[in-house]
Design a protein around this motif. Sequence first.
Motif, mmCIF file in Angstrom:
data_model
loop_
_atom_site.group_PDB
_atom_site.id
_atom_site.type_symbol
_atom_site.label_atom_id
_atom_site.label_comp_id
_atom_site.label_asym_id
_atom_site.label_seq_id
_atom_site.Cartn_x
_atom_site.Cartn_y
_atom_site.Cartn_z
ATOM 1 N N GLY A 1 -3.265 -82.852 -51.731
ATOM 2 C CA GLY A 1 -3.491 -83.376 -50.382
ATOM 3 C C GLY A 1 -2.248 -84.057 -49.834
ATOM 4 N N TYR A 2 -1.588 -84.839 -50.677
ATOM 5 C CA TYR A 2 -0.342 -85.487 -50.255
ATOM 6 C C TYR A 2 0.717 -84.429 -49.929
ATOM 7 C CZ TYR A 2 4.072 -87.915 -50.390
ATOM 8 O OH TYR A 2 5.323 -88.369 -50.063
ATOM 9 N N THR A 3 0.846 -83.453 -50.798
ATOM 10 C CA THR A 3 1.835 -82.398 -50.583
ATOM 11 C C THR A 3 1.579 -81.676 -49.262
ATOM 12 O OG1 THR A 3 2.112 -82.107 -52.970
ATOM 13 C CG2 THR A 3 2.814 -80.283 -51.571
ATOM 14 N N ALA A 4 0.323 -81.334 -48.998
ATOM 15 C CA ALA A 4 -0.024 -80.649 -47.743
ATOM 16 C C ALA A 4 0.326 -81.507 -46.536
ATOM 17 C CB ALA A 4 -1.505 -80.281 -47.742
ATOM 18 N N SER A 5 0.176 -82.825 -46.676
ATOM 19 C CA SER A 5 0.493 -83.716 -45.552
ATOM 20 C C SER A 5 1.989 -83.808 -45.282
ATOM 21 C CB SER A 5 -0.073 -85.119 -45.817
ATOM 22 O OG SER A 5 0.724 -85.830 -46.751
ATOM 23 N N GLN A 6 2.809 -83.394 -46.219
ATOM 24 C CA GLN A 6 4.263 -83.475 -46.084
ATOM 25 C C GLN A 6 4.905 -82.157 -45.653
ATOM 26 O OE1 GLN A 6 5.916 -86.544 -46.488
ATOM 27 N NE2 GLN A 6 3.754 -87.115 -46.442
ATOM 28 N N LEU A 7 4.105 -81.121 -45.448
ATOM 29 C CA LEU A 7 4.667 -79.829 -45.044
ATOM 30 C C LEU A 7 5.340 -79.942 -43.684
ATOM 31 C CD1 LEU A 7 1.738 -77.474 -46.132
ATOM 32 C CD2 LEU A 7 3.866 -77.962 -47.389
ATOM 33 N N THR B 1 7.313 -74.717 -43.817
ATOM 34 C CA THR B 1 6.422 -74.558 -44.967
ATOM 35 C C THR B 1 4.942 -74.685 -44.608
ATOM 36 O OG1 THR B 1 6.665 -76.907 -45.527
ATOM 37 C CG2 THR B 1 8.162 -75.351 -46.629
ATOM 38 N N ALA B 2 4.645 -74.874 -43.334
ATOM 39 C CA ALA B 2 3.259 -75.056 -42.894
ATOM 40 C C ALA B 2 2.365 -73.869 -43.266
ATOM 41 C CB ALA B 2 3.209 -75.301 -41.390
ATOM 42 N N VAL B 3 2.951 -72.725 -43.507
ATOM 43 C CA VAL B 3 2.199 -71.539 -43.902
ATOM 44 C C VAL B 3 1.421 -71.776 -45.203
ATOM 45 C CG1 VAL B 3 4.136 -70.480 -45.157
ATOM 46 C CG2 VAL B 3 2.354 -69.037 -44.166
ATOM 47 N N LEU B 4 1.850 -72.736 -45.998
ATOM 48 C CA LEU B 4 1.190 -73.041 -47.265
ATOM 49 C C LEU B 4 -0.073 -73.894 -47.111
ATOM 50 C CD1 LEU B 4 4.369 -73.874 -49.382
ATOM 51 C CD2 LEU B 4 2.979 -71.790 -49.520
ATOM 52 N N LYS B 5 -0.221 -74.543 -45.972
ATOM 53 C CA LYS B 5 -1.319 -75.509 -45.805
ATOM 54 C C LYS B 5 -2.709 -74.914 -46.036
ATOM 55 C CE LYS B 5 -2.960 -79.394 -43.246
ATOM 56 N NZ LYS B 5 -2.560 -80.519 -42.491
ATOM 57 N N PRO B 6 -3.063 -73.764 -45.436
ATOM 58 C CA PRO B 6 -4.420 -73.242 -45.666
ATOM 59 C C PRO B 6 -4.714 -72.958 -47.139
ATOM 60 C CG PRO B 6 -3.397 -72.119 -43.809
ATOM 61 C CD PRO B 6 -2.332 -72.953 -44.468
ATOM 62 N N GLU C 1 12.869 -72.690 -46.786
ATOM 63 C CA GLU C 1 13.731 -73.738 -46.249
ATOM 64 C C GLU C 1 15.218 -73.477 -46.492
ATOM 65 O OE1 GLU C 1 12.193 -77.771 -46.072
ATOM 66 O OE2 GLU C 1 10.624 -77.104 -47.476
ATOM 67 N N GLY C 2 15.550 -72.294 -47.013
ATOM 68 C CA GLY C 2 16.944 -71.924 -47.211
ATOM 69 C C GLY C 2 17.629 -72.685 -48.335
ATOM 70 N N LYS C 3 16.862 -73.143 -49.305
ATOM 71 C CA LYS C 3 17.429 -73.874 -50.446
ATOM 72 C C LYS C 3 17.458 -72.944 -51.654
ATOM 73 C CE LYS C 3 17.266 -78.183 -48.714
ATOM 74 N NZ LYS C 3 18.298 -79.155 -48.685
ATOM 75 N N ALA C 4 18.566 -72.940 -52.350
ATOM 76 C CA ALA C 4 18.670 -72.128 -53.565
ATOM 77 C C ALA C 4 18.111 -72.905 -54.752
ATOM 78 C CB ALA C 4 20.131 -71.770 -53.829
ATOM 79 N N ASP C 5 17.454 -72.190 -55.649
ATOM 80 C CA ASP C 5 17.029 -72.817 -56.894
ATOM 81 C C ASP C 5 18.268 -73.189 -57.702
ATOM 82 O OD1 ASP C 5 14.184 -72.505 -56.647
ATOM 83 O OD2 ASP C 5 14.406 -70.387 -57.156
ATOM 84 N N VAL C 6 18.196 -74.287 -58.415
ATOM 85 C CA VAL C 6 19.295 -74.703 -59.280
ATOM 86 C C VAL C 6 18.935 -74.292 -60.697
ATOM 87 C CG1 VAL C 6 20.633 -76.650 -60.153
ATOM 88 C CG2 VAL C 6 19.851 -76.647 -57.773
#
Length: 187
Positions: A42-48, A52-57, A172-177
């Motif tokens: 729930g916290y994670t969804a609130s921070q989208l 990344t909003a596509v992940l909310k549902p 978000e255009g971030k590469a995995d490290v």
Amino acid sequence: MRIYTKTGDKGKTQIIGQKVVSKDDVRVNAYGSVDELNSWIGYTASQLNQKTAVLKPELEEIQQLLFDAGTDLATPEKANEKSFAFDNEATQWLEKKIDHYTEVVPPVKKFILPGGSQTASALHVARTITRRTERTIVTLQGQAAINQAVLVFINRLSDYFFAAARYANTLEGKADVLYRNSRSVFH
């Protein structure tokens, strides 16, 4: 209606079927861990954000499914007069999500460090909470009958969070490290 019952004041709680157990009972730990995971989601969804909003549902759907899983874990076998709430369809749904995210992110052959974007980092925390929850459920399974579909779902859910974290980084255009000392581990 009051939300407090005072039954927990002496370290006891009532589970489904009217049985009173200690608050540190493995069954209480198992469904309590599911509740913690659900809260983190729930916290994670609130921070989208917009990307990344596509992940909310789907995060909200996972929360719904976790309530069913927690109900099954809170229900001793003898108290279960009807079939469990949880079934294998939820795991199949997760597997489709995992497969899709794995297809759309850059291939990875080495371990990655948890992190990247804020969303990906939160999803990695969800992954580790899920793994701890799984260990608690396995402990419960050693002491009492459980709905096996819940254990399978929780196991797959950690894979989902790994895939979703990588997908969030991609969005978000971030590469995995990559972990610098990792050998090739994924085939």
